[in-house]
Design a protein around this motif. Structure first.
Motif, PDB file in Angstrom:
ATOM      1  N   ASP A  40       0.833  -1.203   0.000  1.00 53.31           N
ATOM      2  CA  ASP A  40       0.000   0.000   0.000  1.00 53.31           C
ATOM      3  C   ASP A  40       0.870   1.255   0.000  1.00 53.31           C
ATOM      4  O   ASP A  40       1.866   1.331   0.736  1.00 53.31           O
ATOM      5  CB  ASP A  40      -0.895   0.028   1.241  1.00 53.31           C
ATOM      6  N   VAL A  41       0.474   2.236  -0.817  1.00 47.45           N
ATOM      7  CA  VAL A  41       1.071   3.568  -0.747  1.00 47.45           C
ATOM      8  C   VAL A  41       0.235   4.363   0.257  1.00 47.45           C
ATOM      9  O   VAL A  41      -0.937   4.631   0.010  1.00 47.45           O
ATOM     10  CB  VAL A  41       1.064   4.259  -2.128  1.00 47.45           C
ATOM     11  N   PRO A  42       0.804   4.713   1.401  1.00 40.91           N
ATOM     12  CA  PRO A  42      -0.031   5.236   2.492  1.00 40.91           C
ATOM     13  C   PRO A  42      -0.628   6.606   2.175  1.00 40.91           C
ATOM     14  O   PRO A  42       0.076   7.501   1.716  1.00 40.91           O
ATOM     15  CB  PRO A  42       0.959   5.337   3.663  1.00 40.91           C
ATOM     16  N   PRO A  43      -1.933   6.762   2.403  1.00 38.48           N
ATOM     17  CA  PRO A  43      -2.530   8.093   2.279  1.00 38.48           C
ATOM     18  C   PRO A  43      -1.975   9.002   3.381  1.00 38.48           C
ATOM     19  O   PRO A  43      -1.888   8.588   4.538  1.00 38.48           O
ATOM     20  CB  PRO A  43      -4.027   7.851   2.493  1.00 38.48           C
ATOM     21  N   MET A  44      -1.560  10.200   3.014  1.00 37.44           N
ATOM     22  CA  MET A  44      -0.989  11.124   3.992  1.00 37.44           C
ATOM     23  C   MET A  44      -1.422  12.538   3.627  1.00 37.44           C
ATOM     24  O   MET A  44      -1.232  12.969   2.484  1.00 37.44           O
ATOM     25  CB  MET A  44       0.536  11.006   3.971  1.00 37.44           C
ATOM     26  N   ARG A  45      -2.013  13.237   4.558  1.00 38.29           N
ATOM     27  CA  ARG A  45      -2.572  14.554   4.277  1.00 38.29           C
ATOM     28  C   ARG A  45      -1.502  15.526   3.780  1.00 38.29           C
ATOM     29  O   ARG A  45      -0.417  15.615   4.349  1.00 38.29           O
ATOM     30  CB  ARG A  45      -3.259  15.111   5.523  1.00 38.29           C
ATOM     31  N   HIS A  46      -1.816  16.217   2.708  1.00 41.31           N
ATOM     32  CA  HIS A  46      -0.983  17.278   2.127  1.00 41.31           C
ATOM     33  C   HIS A  46       0.353  16.772   1.577  1.00 41.31           C
ATOM     34  O   HIS A  46       1.268  17.560   1.366  1.00 41.31           O
ATOM     35  CB  HIS A  46      -0.732  18.408   3.134  1.00 41.31           C
ATOM     36  N   SER A  47       0.471  15.483   1.351  1.00 47.38           N
ATOM     37  CA  SER A  47       1.691  14.962   0.720  1.00 47.38           C
ATOM     38  C   SER A  47       1.484  14.857  -0.790  1.00 47.38           C
ATOM     39  O   SER A  47       0.360  14.918  -1.291  1.00 47.38           O
ATOM     40  CB  SER A  47       2.040  13.589   1.284  1.00 47.38           C
ATOM     41  N   ILE A  48       2.596  14.708  -1.503  1.00 55.74           N
ATOM     42  CA  ILE A  48       2.570  14.407  -2.934  1.00 55.74           C
ATOM     43  C   ILE A  48       3.345  13.103  -3.130  1.00 55.74           C
ATOM     44  O   ILE A  48       4.480  12.972  -2.649  1.00 55.74           O
ATOM     45  CB  ILE A  48       3.229  15.526  -3.772  1.00 55.74           C
ATOM     46  N   VAL A  49       2.728  12.143  -3.797  1.00 57.68           N
ATOM     47  CA  VAL A  49       3.394  10.870  -4.108  1.00 57.68           C
ATOM     48  C   VAL A  49       4.099  11.019  -5.462  1.00 57.68           C
ATOM     49  O   VAL A  49       3.507  11.516  -6.424  1.00 57.68           O
ATOM     50  CB  VAL A  49       2.385   9.711  -4.168  1.00 57.68           C
ATOM     51  N   ILE A  50       5.348  10.618  -5.506  1.00 58.02           N
ATOM     52  CA  ILE A  50       6.150  10.705  -6.728  1.00 58.02           C
ATOM     53  C   ILE A  50       6.417   9.292  -7.244  1.00 58.02           C
ATOM     54  O   ILE A  50       6.771   8.405  -6.461  1.00 58.02           O
ATOM     55  CB  ILE A  50       7.509  11.387  -6.450  1.00 58.02           C
ATOM     56  N   ASN A  51       6.236   9.094  -8.550  1.00 60.61           N
ATOM     57  CA  ASN A  51       6.726   7.834  -9.113  1.00 60.61           C
ATOM     58  C   ASN A  51       7.381   8.072 -10.465  1.00 60.61           C
ATOM     59  O   ASN A  51       7.167   9.098 -11.119  1.00 60.61           O
ATOM     60  CB  ASN A  51       5.644   6.758  -9.178  1.00 60.61           C
ATOM     61  N   LEU A  52       8.238   7.133 -10.833  1.00 56.80           N
ATOM     62  CA  LEU A  52       9.064   7.256 -12.035  1.00 56.80           C
ATOM     63  C   LEU A  52       8.417   6.507 -13.186  1.00 56.80           C
ATOM     64  O   LEU A  52       7.938   5.387 -13.007  1.00 56.80           O
ATOM     65  CB  LEU A  52      10.467   6.687 -11.775  1.00 56.80           C
ATOM     66  N   GLY A  53       8.413   7.130 -14.363  1.00 54.52           N
ATOM     67  CA  GLY A  53       7.852   6.508 -15.548  1.00 54.52           C
ATOM     68  C   GLY A  53       8.903   5.809 -16.397  1.00 54.52           C
ATOM     69  O   GLY A  53      10.109   5.864 -16.129  1.00 54.52           O
ATOM     70  N   ASP A  54       8.439   5.164 -17.453  1.00 50.56           N
ATOM     71  CA  ASP A  54       9.310   4.374 -18.332  1.00 50.56           C
ATOM     72  C   ASP A  54      10.461   5.193 -18.918  1.00 50.56           C
ATOM     73  O   ASP A  54      11.551   4.670 -19.140  1.00 50.56           O
ATOM     74  CB  ASP A  54       8.488   3.784 -19.486  1.00 50.56           C
ATOM     75  N   GLN A  55      10.225   6.482 -19.206  1.00 55.27           N
ATOM     76  CA  GLN A  55      11.264   7.280 -19.859  1.00 55.27           C
ATOM     77  C   GLN A  55      12.471   7.499 -18.949  1.00 55.27           C
ATOM     78  O   GLN A  55      13.616   7.546 -19.415  1.00 55.27           O
ATOM     79  CB  GLN A  55      10.703   8.628 -20.331  1.00 55.27           C
ATOM     80  N   LEU A  56      12.241   7.629 -17.639  1.00 55.98           N
ATOM     81  CA  LEU A  56      13.380   7.768 -16.724  1.00 55.98           C
ATOM     82  C   LEU A  56      14.143   6.457 -16.604  1.00 55.98           C
ATOM     83  O   LEU A  56      15.358   6.462 -16.400  1.00 55.98           O
ATOM     84  CB  LEU A  56      12.901   8.249 -15.353  1.00 55.98           C
ATOM     85  N   GLU A  57      13.459   5.333 -16.768  1.00 56.51           N
ATOM     86  CA  GLU A  57      14.169   4.052 -16.795  1.00 56.51           C
ATOM     87  C   GLU A  57      15.118   3.999 -17.994  1.00 56.51           C
ATOM     88  O   GLU A  57      16.269   3.573 -17.875  1.00 56.51           O
ATOM     89  CB  GLU A  57      13.175   2.889 -16.851  1.00 56.51           C
ATOM     90  N   VAL A  58      14.630   4.468 -19.146  1.00 59.77           N
ATOM     91  CA  VAL A  58      15.464   4.456 -20.357  1.00 59.77           C
ATOM     92  C   VAL A  58      16.654   5.401 -20.200  1.00 59.77           C
ATOM     93  O   VAL A  58      17.804   5.029 -20.456  1.00 59.77           O
ATOM     94  CB  VAL A  58      14.632   4.840 -21.596  1.00 59.77           C
TER      95      VAL A  58
END
Length: 323
Positions: A205-223
């Motif tokens: 689970d990606v924990p819900p947290m008030r006023h946070s921003i979740v960051i994730n990396l897409g395929d282009q950064l892998e390349v």
């Protein structure tokens, strides 16, 4: 189970900067996801965006969603649905040109709030890309230039609501996938959970947290990182109660940007590029039909796709980064 990485961006401004950079590095290398707090976007603006998003759904989209569910008989389904997501969405484009004035039913206050929110997120995305450059040993601004193309990056927000689902064991909120683009910034509901990522063969689970921003990396950064950082499979589990809000903003390469592993990383690691060079728009066309499948065959397919001769160049286009 090790804890999901949460990074306090204020640590970057003092003696704890080195520790914060190491946390970001570890998150990028081992998770593909992290959550940030004290990121500079005001709580007042975030609260306003959340309130207006939920009001907009209730006023303009909830009834349409219920009618769609009824028309397809989804509320009474007895078998697993594997070609549909239990979500109500619309898309806002911010860059290279905005379409926010063209989206029907958006009230004036909501348009203004989303425009301001997008401007703040764009700055945050570019700040994060430079932190990634620092950790990777790339020159400041490299990733922004890699994304630039001829008209700058593309940037847009998928506004989603995940209503209560009567059969969450049969219908996913959003099926498992990796994101095609660059850097994704997610403002998610802090009361209703549902987002999960795949780590070491287990869904976390990606924990819900008030006023946070979740960051994730897409395929282009892998390349671009030649696999040093990897995009990660994630999904949304539908819930039986509560309406989950999700605003996912995608800071992606321009459509004609040529994507390839950074030469400086290839030289430093003393290895060959293991990913192809391709035009981002070509990748997106392929991704459209294969989103919910493994990413590796997509990369293989791009190896066979010839580059337009005018784009078969390695120098990056775009502005040189300033302070």
């Amino acid at each position: 189970m090790e804890n999901f990485p949460v990074i306090d961006m204020e640590m970057l401004n003092g003696e704890e900067r080195s520790a914060a950079m190491n946390m970001i590095k570890d998150a990028c290398e081992n998770w593909g996801f992290f959550e940030i707090k004290n990121h500079g976007i005001s709580h007042e603006l975030m609260d306003k965006v959340e309130r207006l998003t939920k009001e907009h759904y209730a006023k303009f989209m909830e009834q349409r969603f219920k009618e769609m569910v009824a028309s397809k008989g989804l509320d009474a389904t007895q078998s697993e649905i594997d070609d549909l997501d239990w979500e109500s969405t619309f898309f806002l484009r911010h860059l290279p040109t905005s379409n926010i004035s063209e989206i029907p039913d958006l009230e004036h206050d909501y348009r203004l709030a989303m425009k301001e929110f997008a401007e703040r997120l764009e700055k945050l995305a570019e700040e994060l890309l430079d932190l990634l450059c620092e950790n990777l040993g790339l020159e400041k601004g490299y990733l922004k230039k890699a994304f630039y193309g001829s008209k700058g990056p593309t940037f847009g927000t998928k506004v989603s609501n995940y209503p209560p689902c009567p059969k969450p064991e049969l219908i996913k909120g959003l099926r498992a996938h990796t994101d095609a683009g660059g850097l994704i910034l997610l403002f998610q509901d802090d009361k209703v959970s549902g987002l999960q990522l795949l780590k070491d063969g287990r869904w976390i689970d990606v924990p819900p947290m008030r006023h946070s921003i979740v960051i994730n990396l897409g395929d282009q950064l892998e390349v671009i990182t030649n696999g040093k950082y990897k995009s990660v499979m994630h999904r949304v589990i539908a819930q039986t109660d509560g309406n989950r809000m999700s605003l996912a903003s995608f800071y992606n390469p321009g459509s004609d940007a040529v994507i390839y592993p950074a030469p400086a990383l290839i030289e430093e690691e003393n290895q060959n590029p293991i990913y192809p060079k391709f035009v981002f728009e070509d990748y997106m066309k392929l991704y459209a039909g294969l989103k919910f499948q493994a990413k590796e065959p997509r990369f293989e397919a791009m190896k066979a796709m010839p580059l337009p001769m005018a784009m078969d160049t390695t120098p990056l286009q775009g502005p040189v980064a300033t302070a």
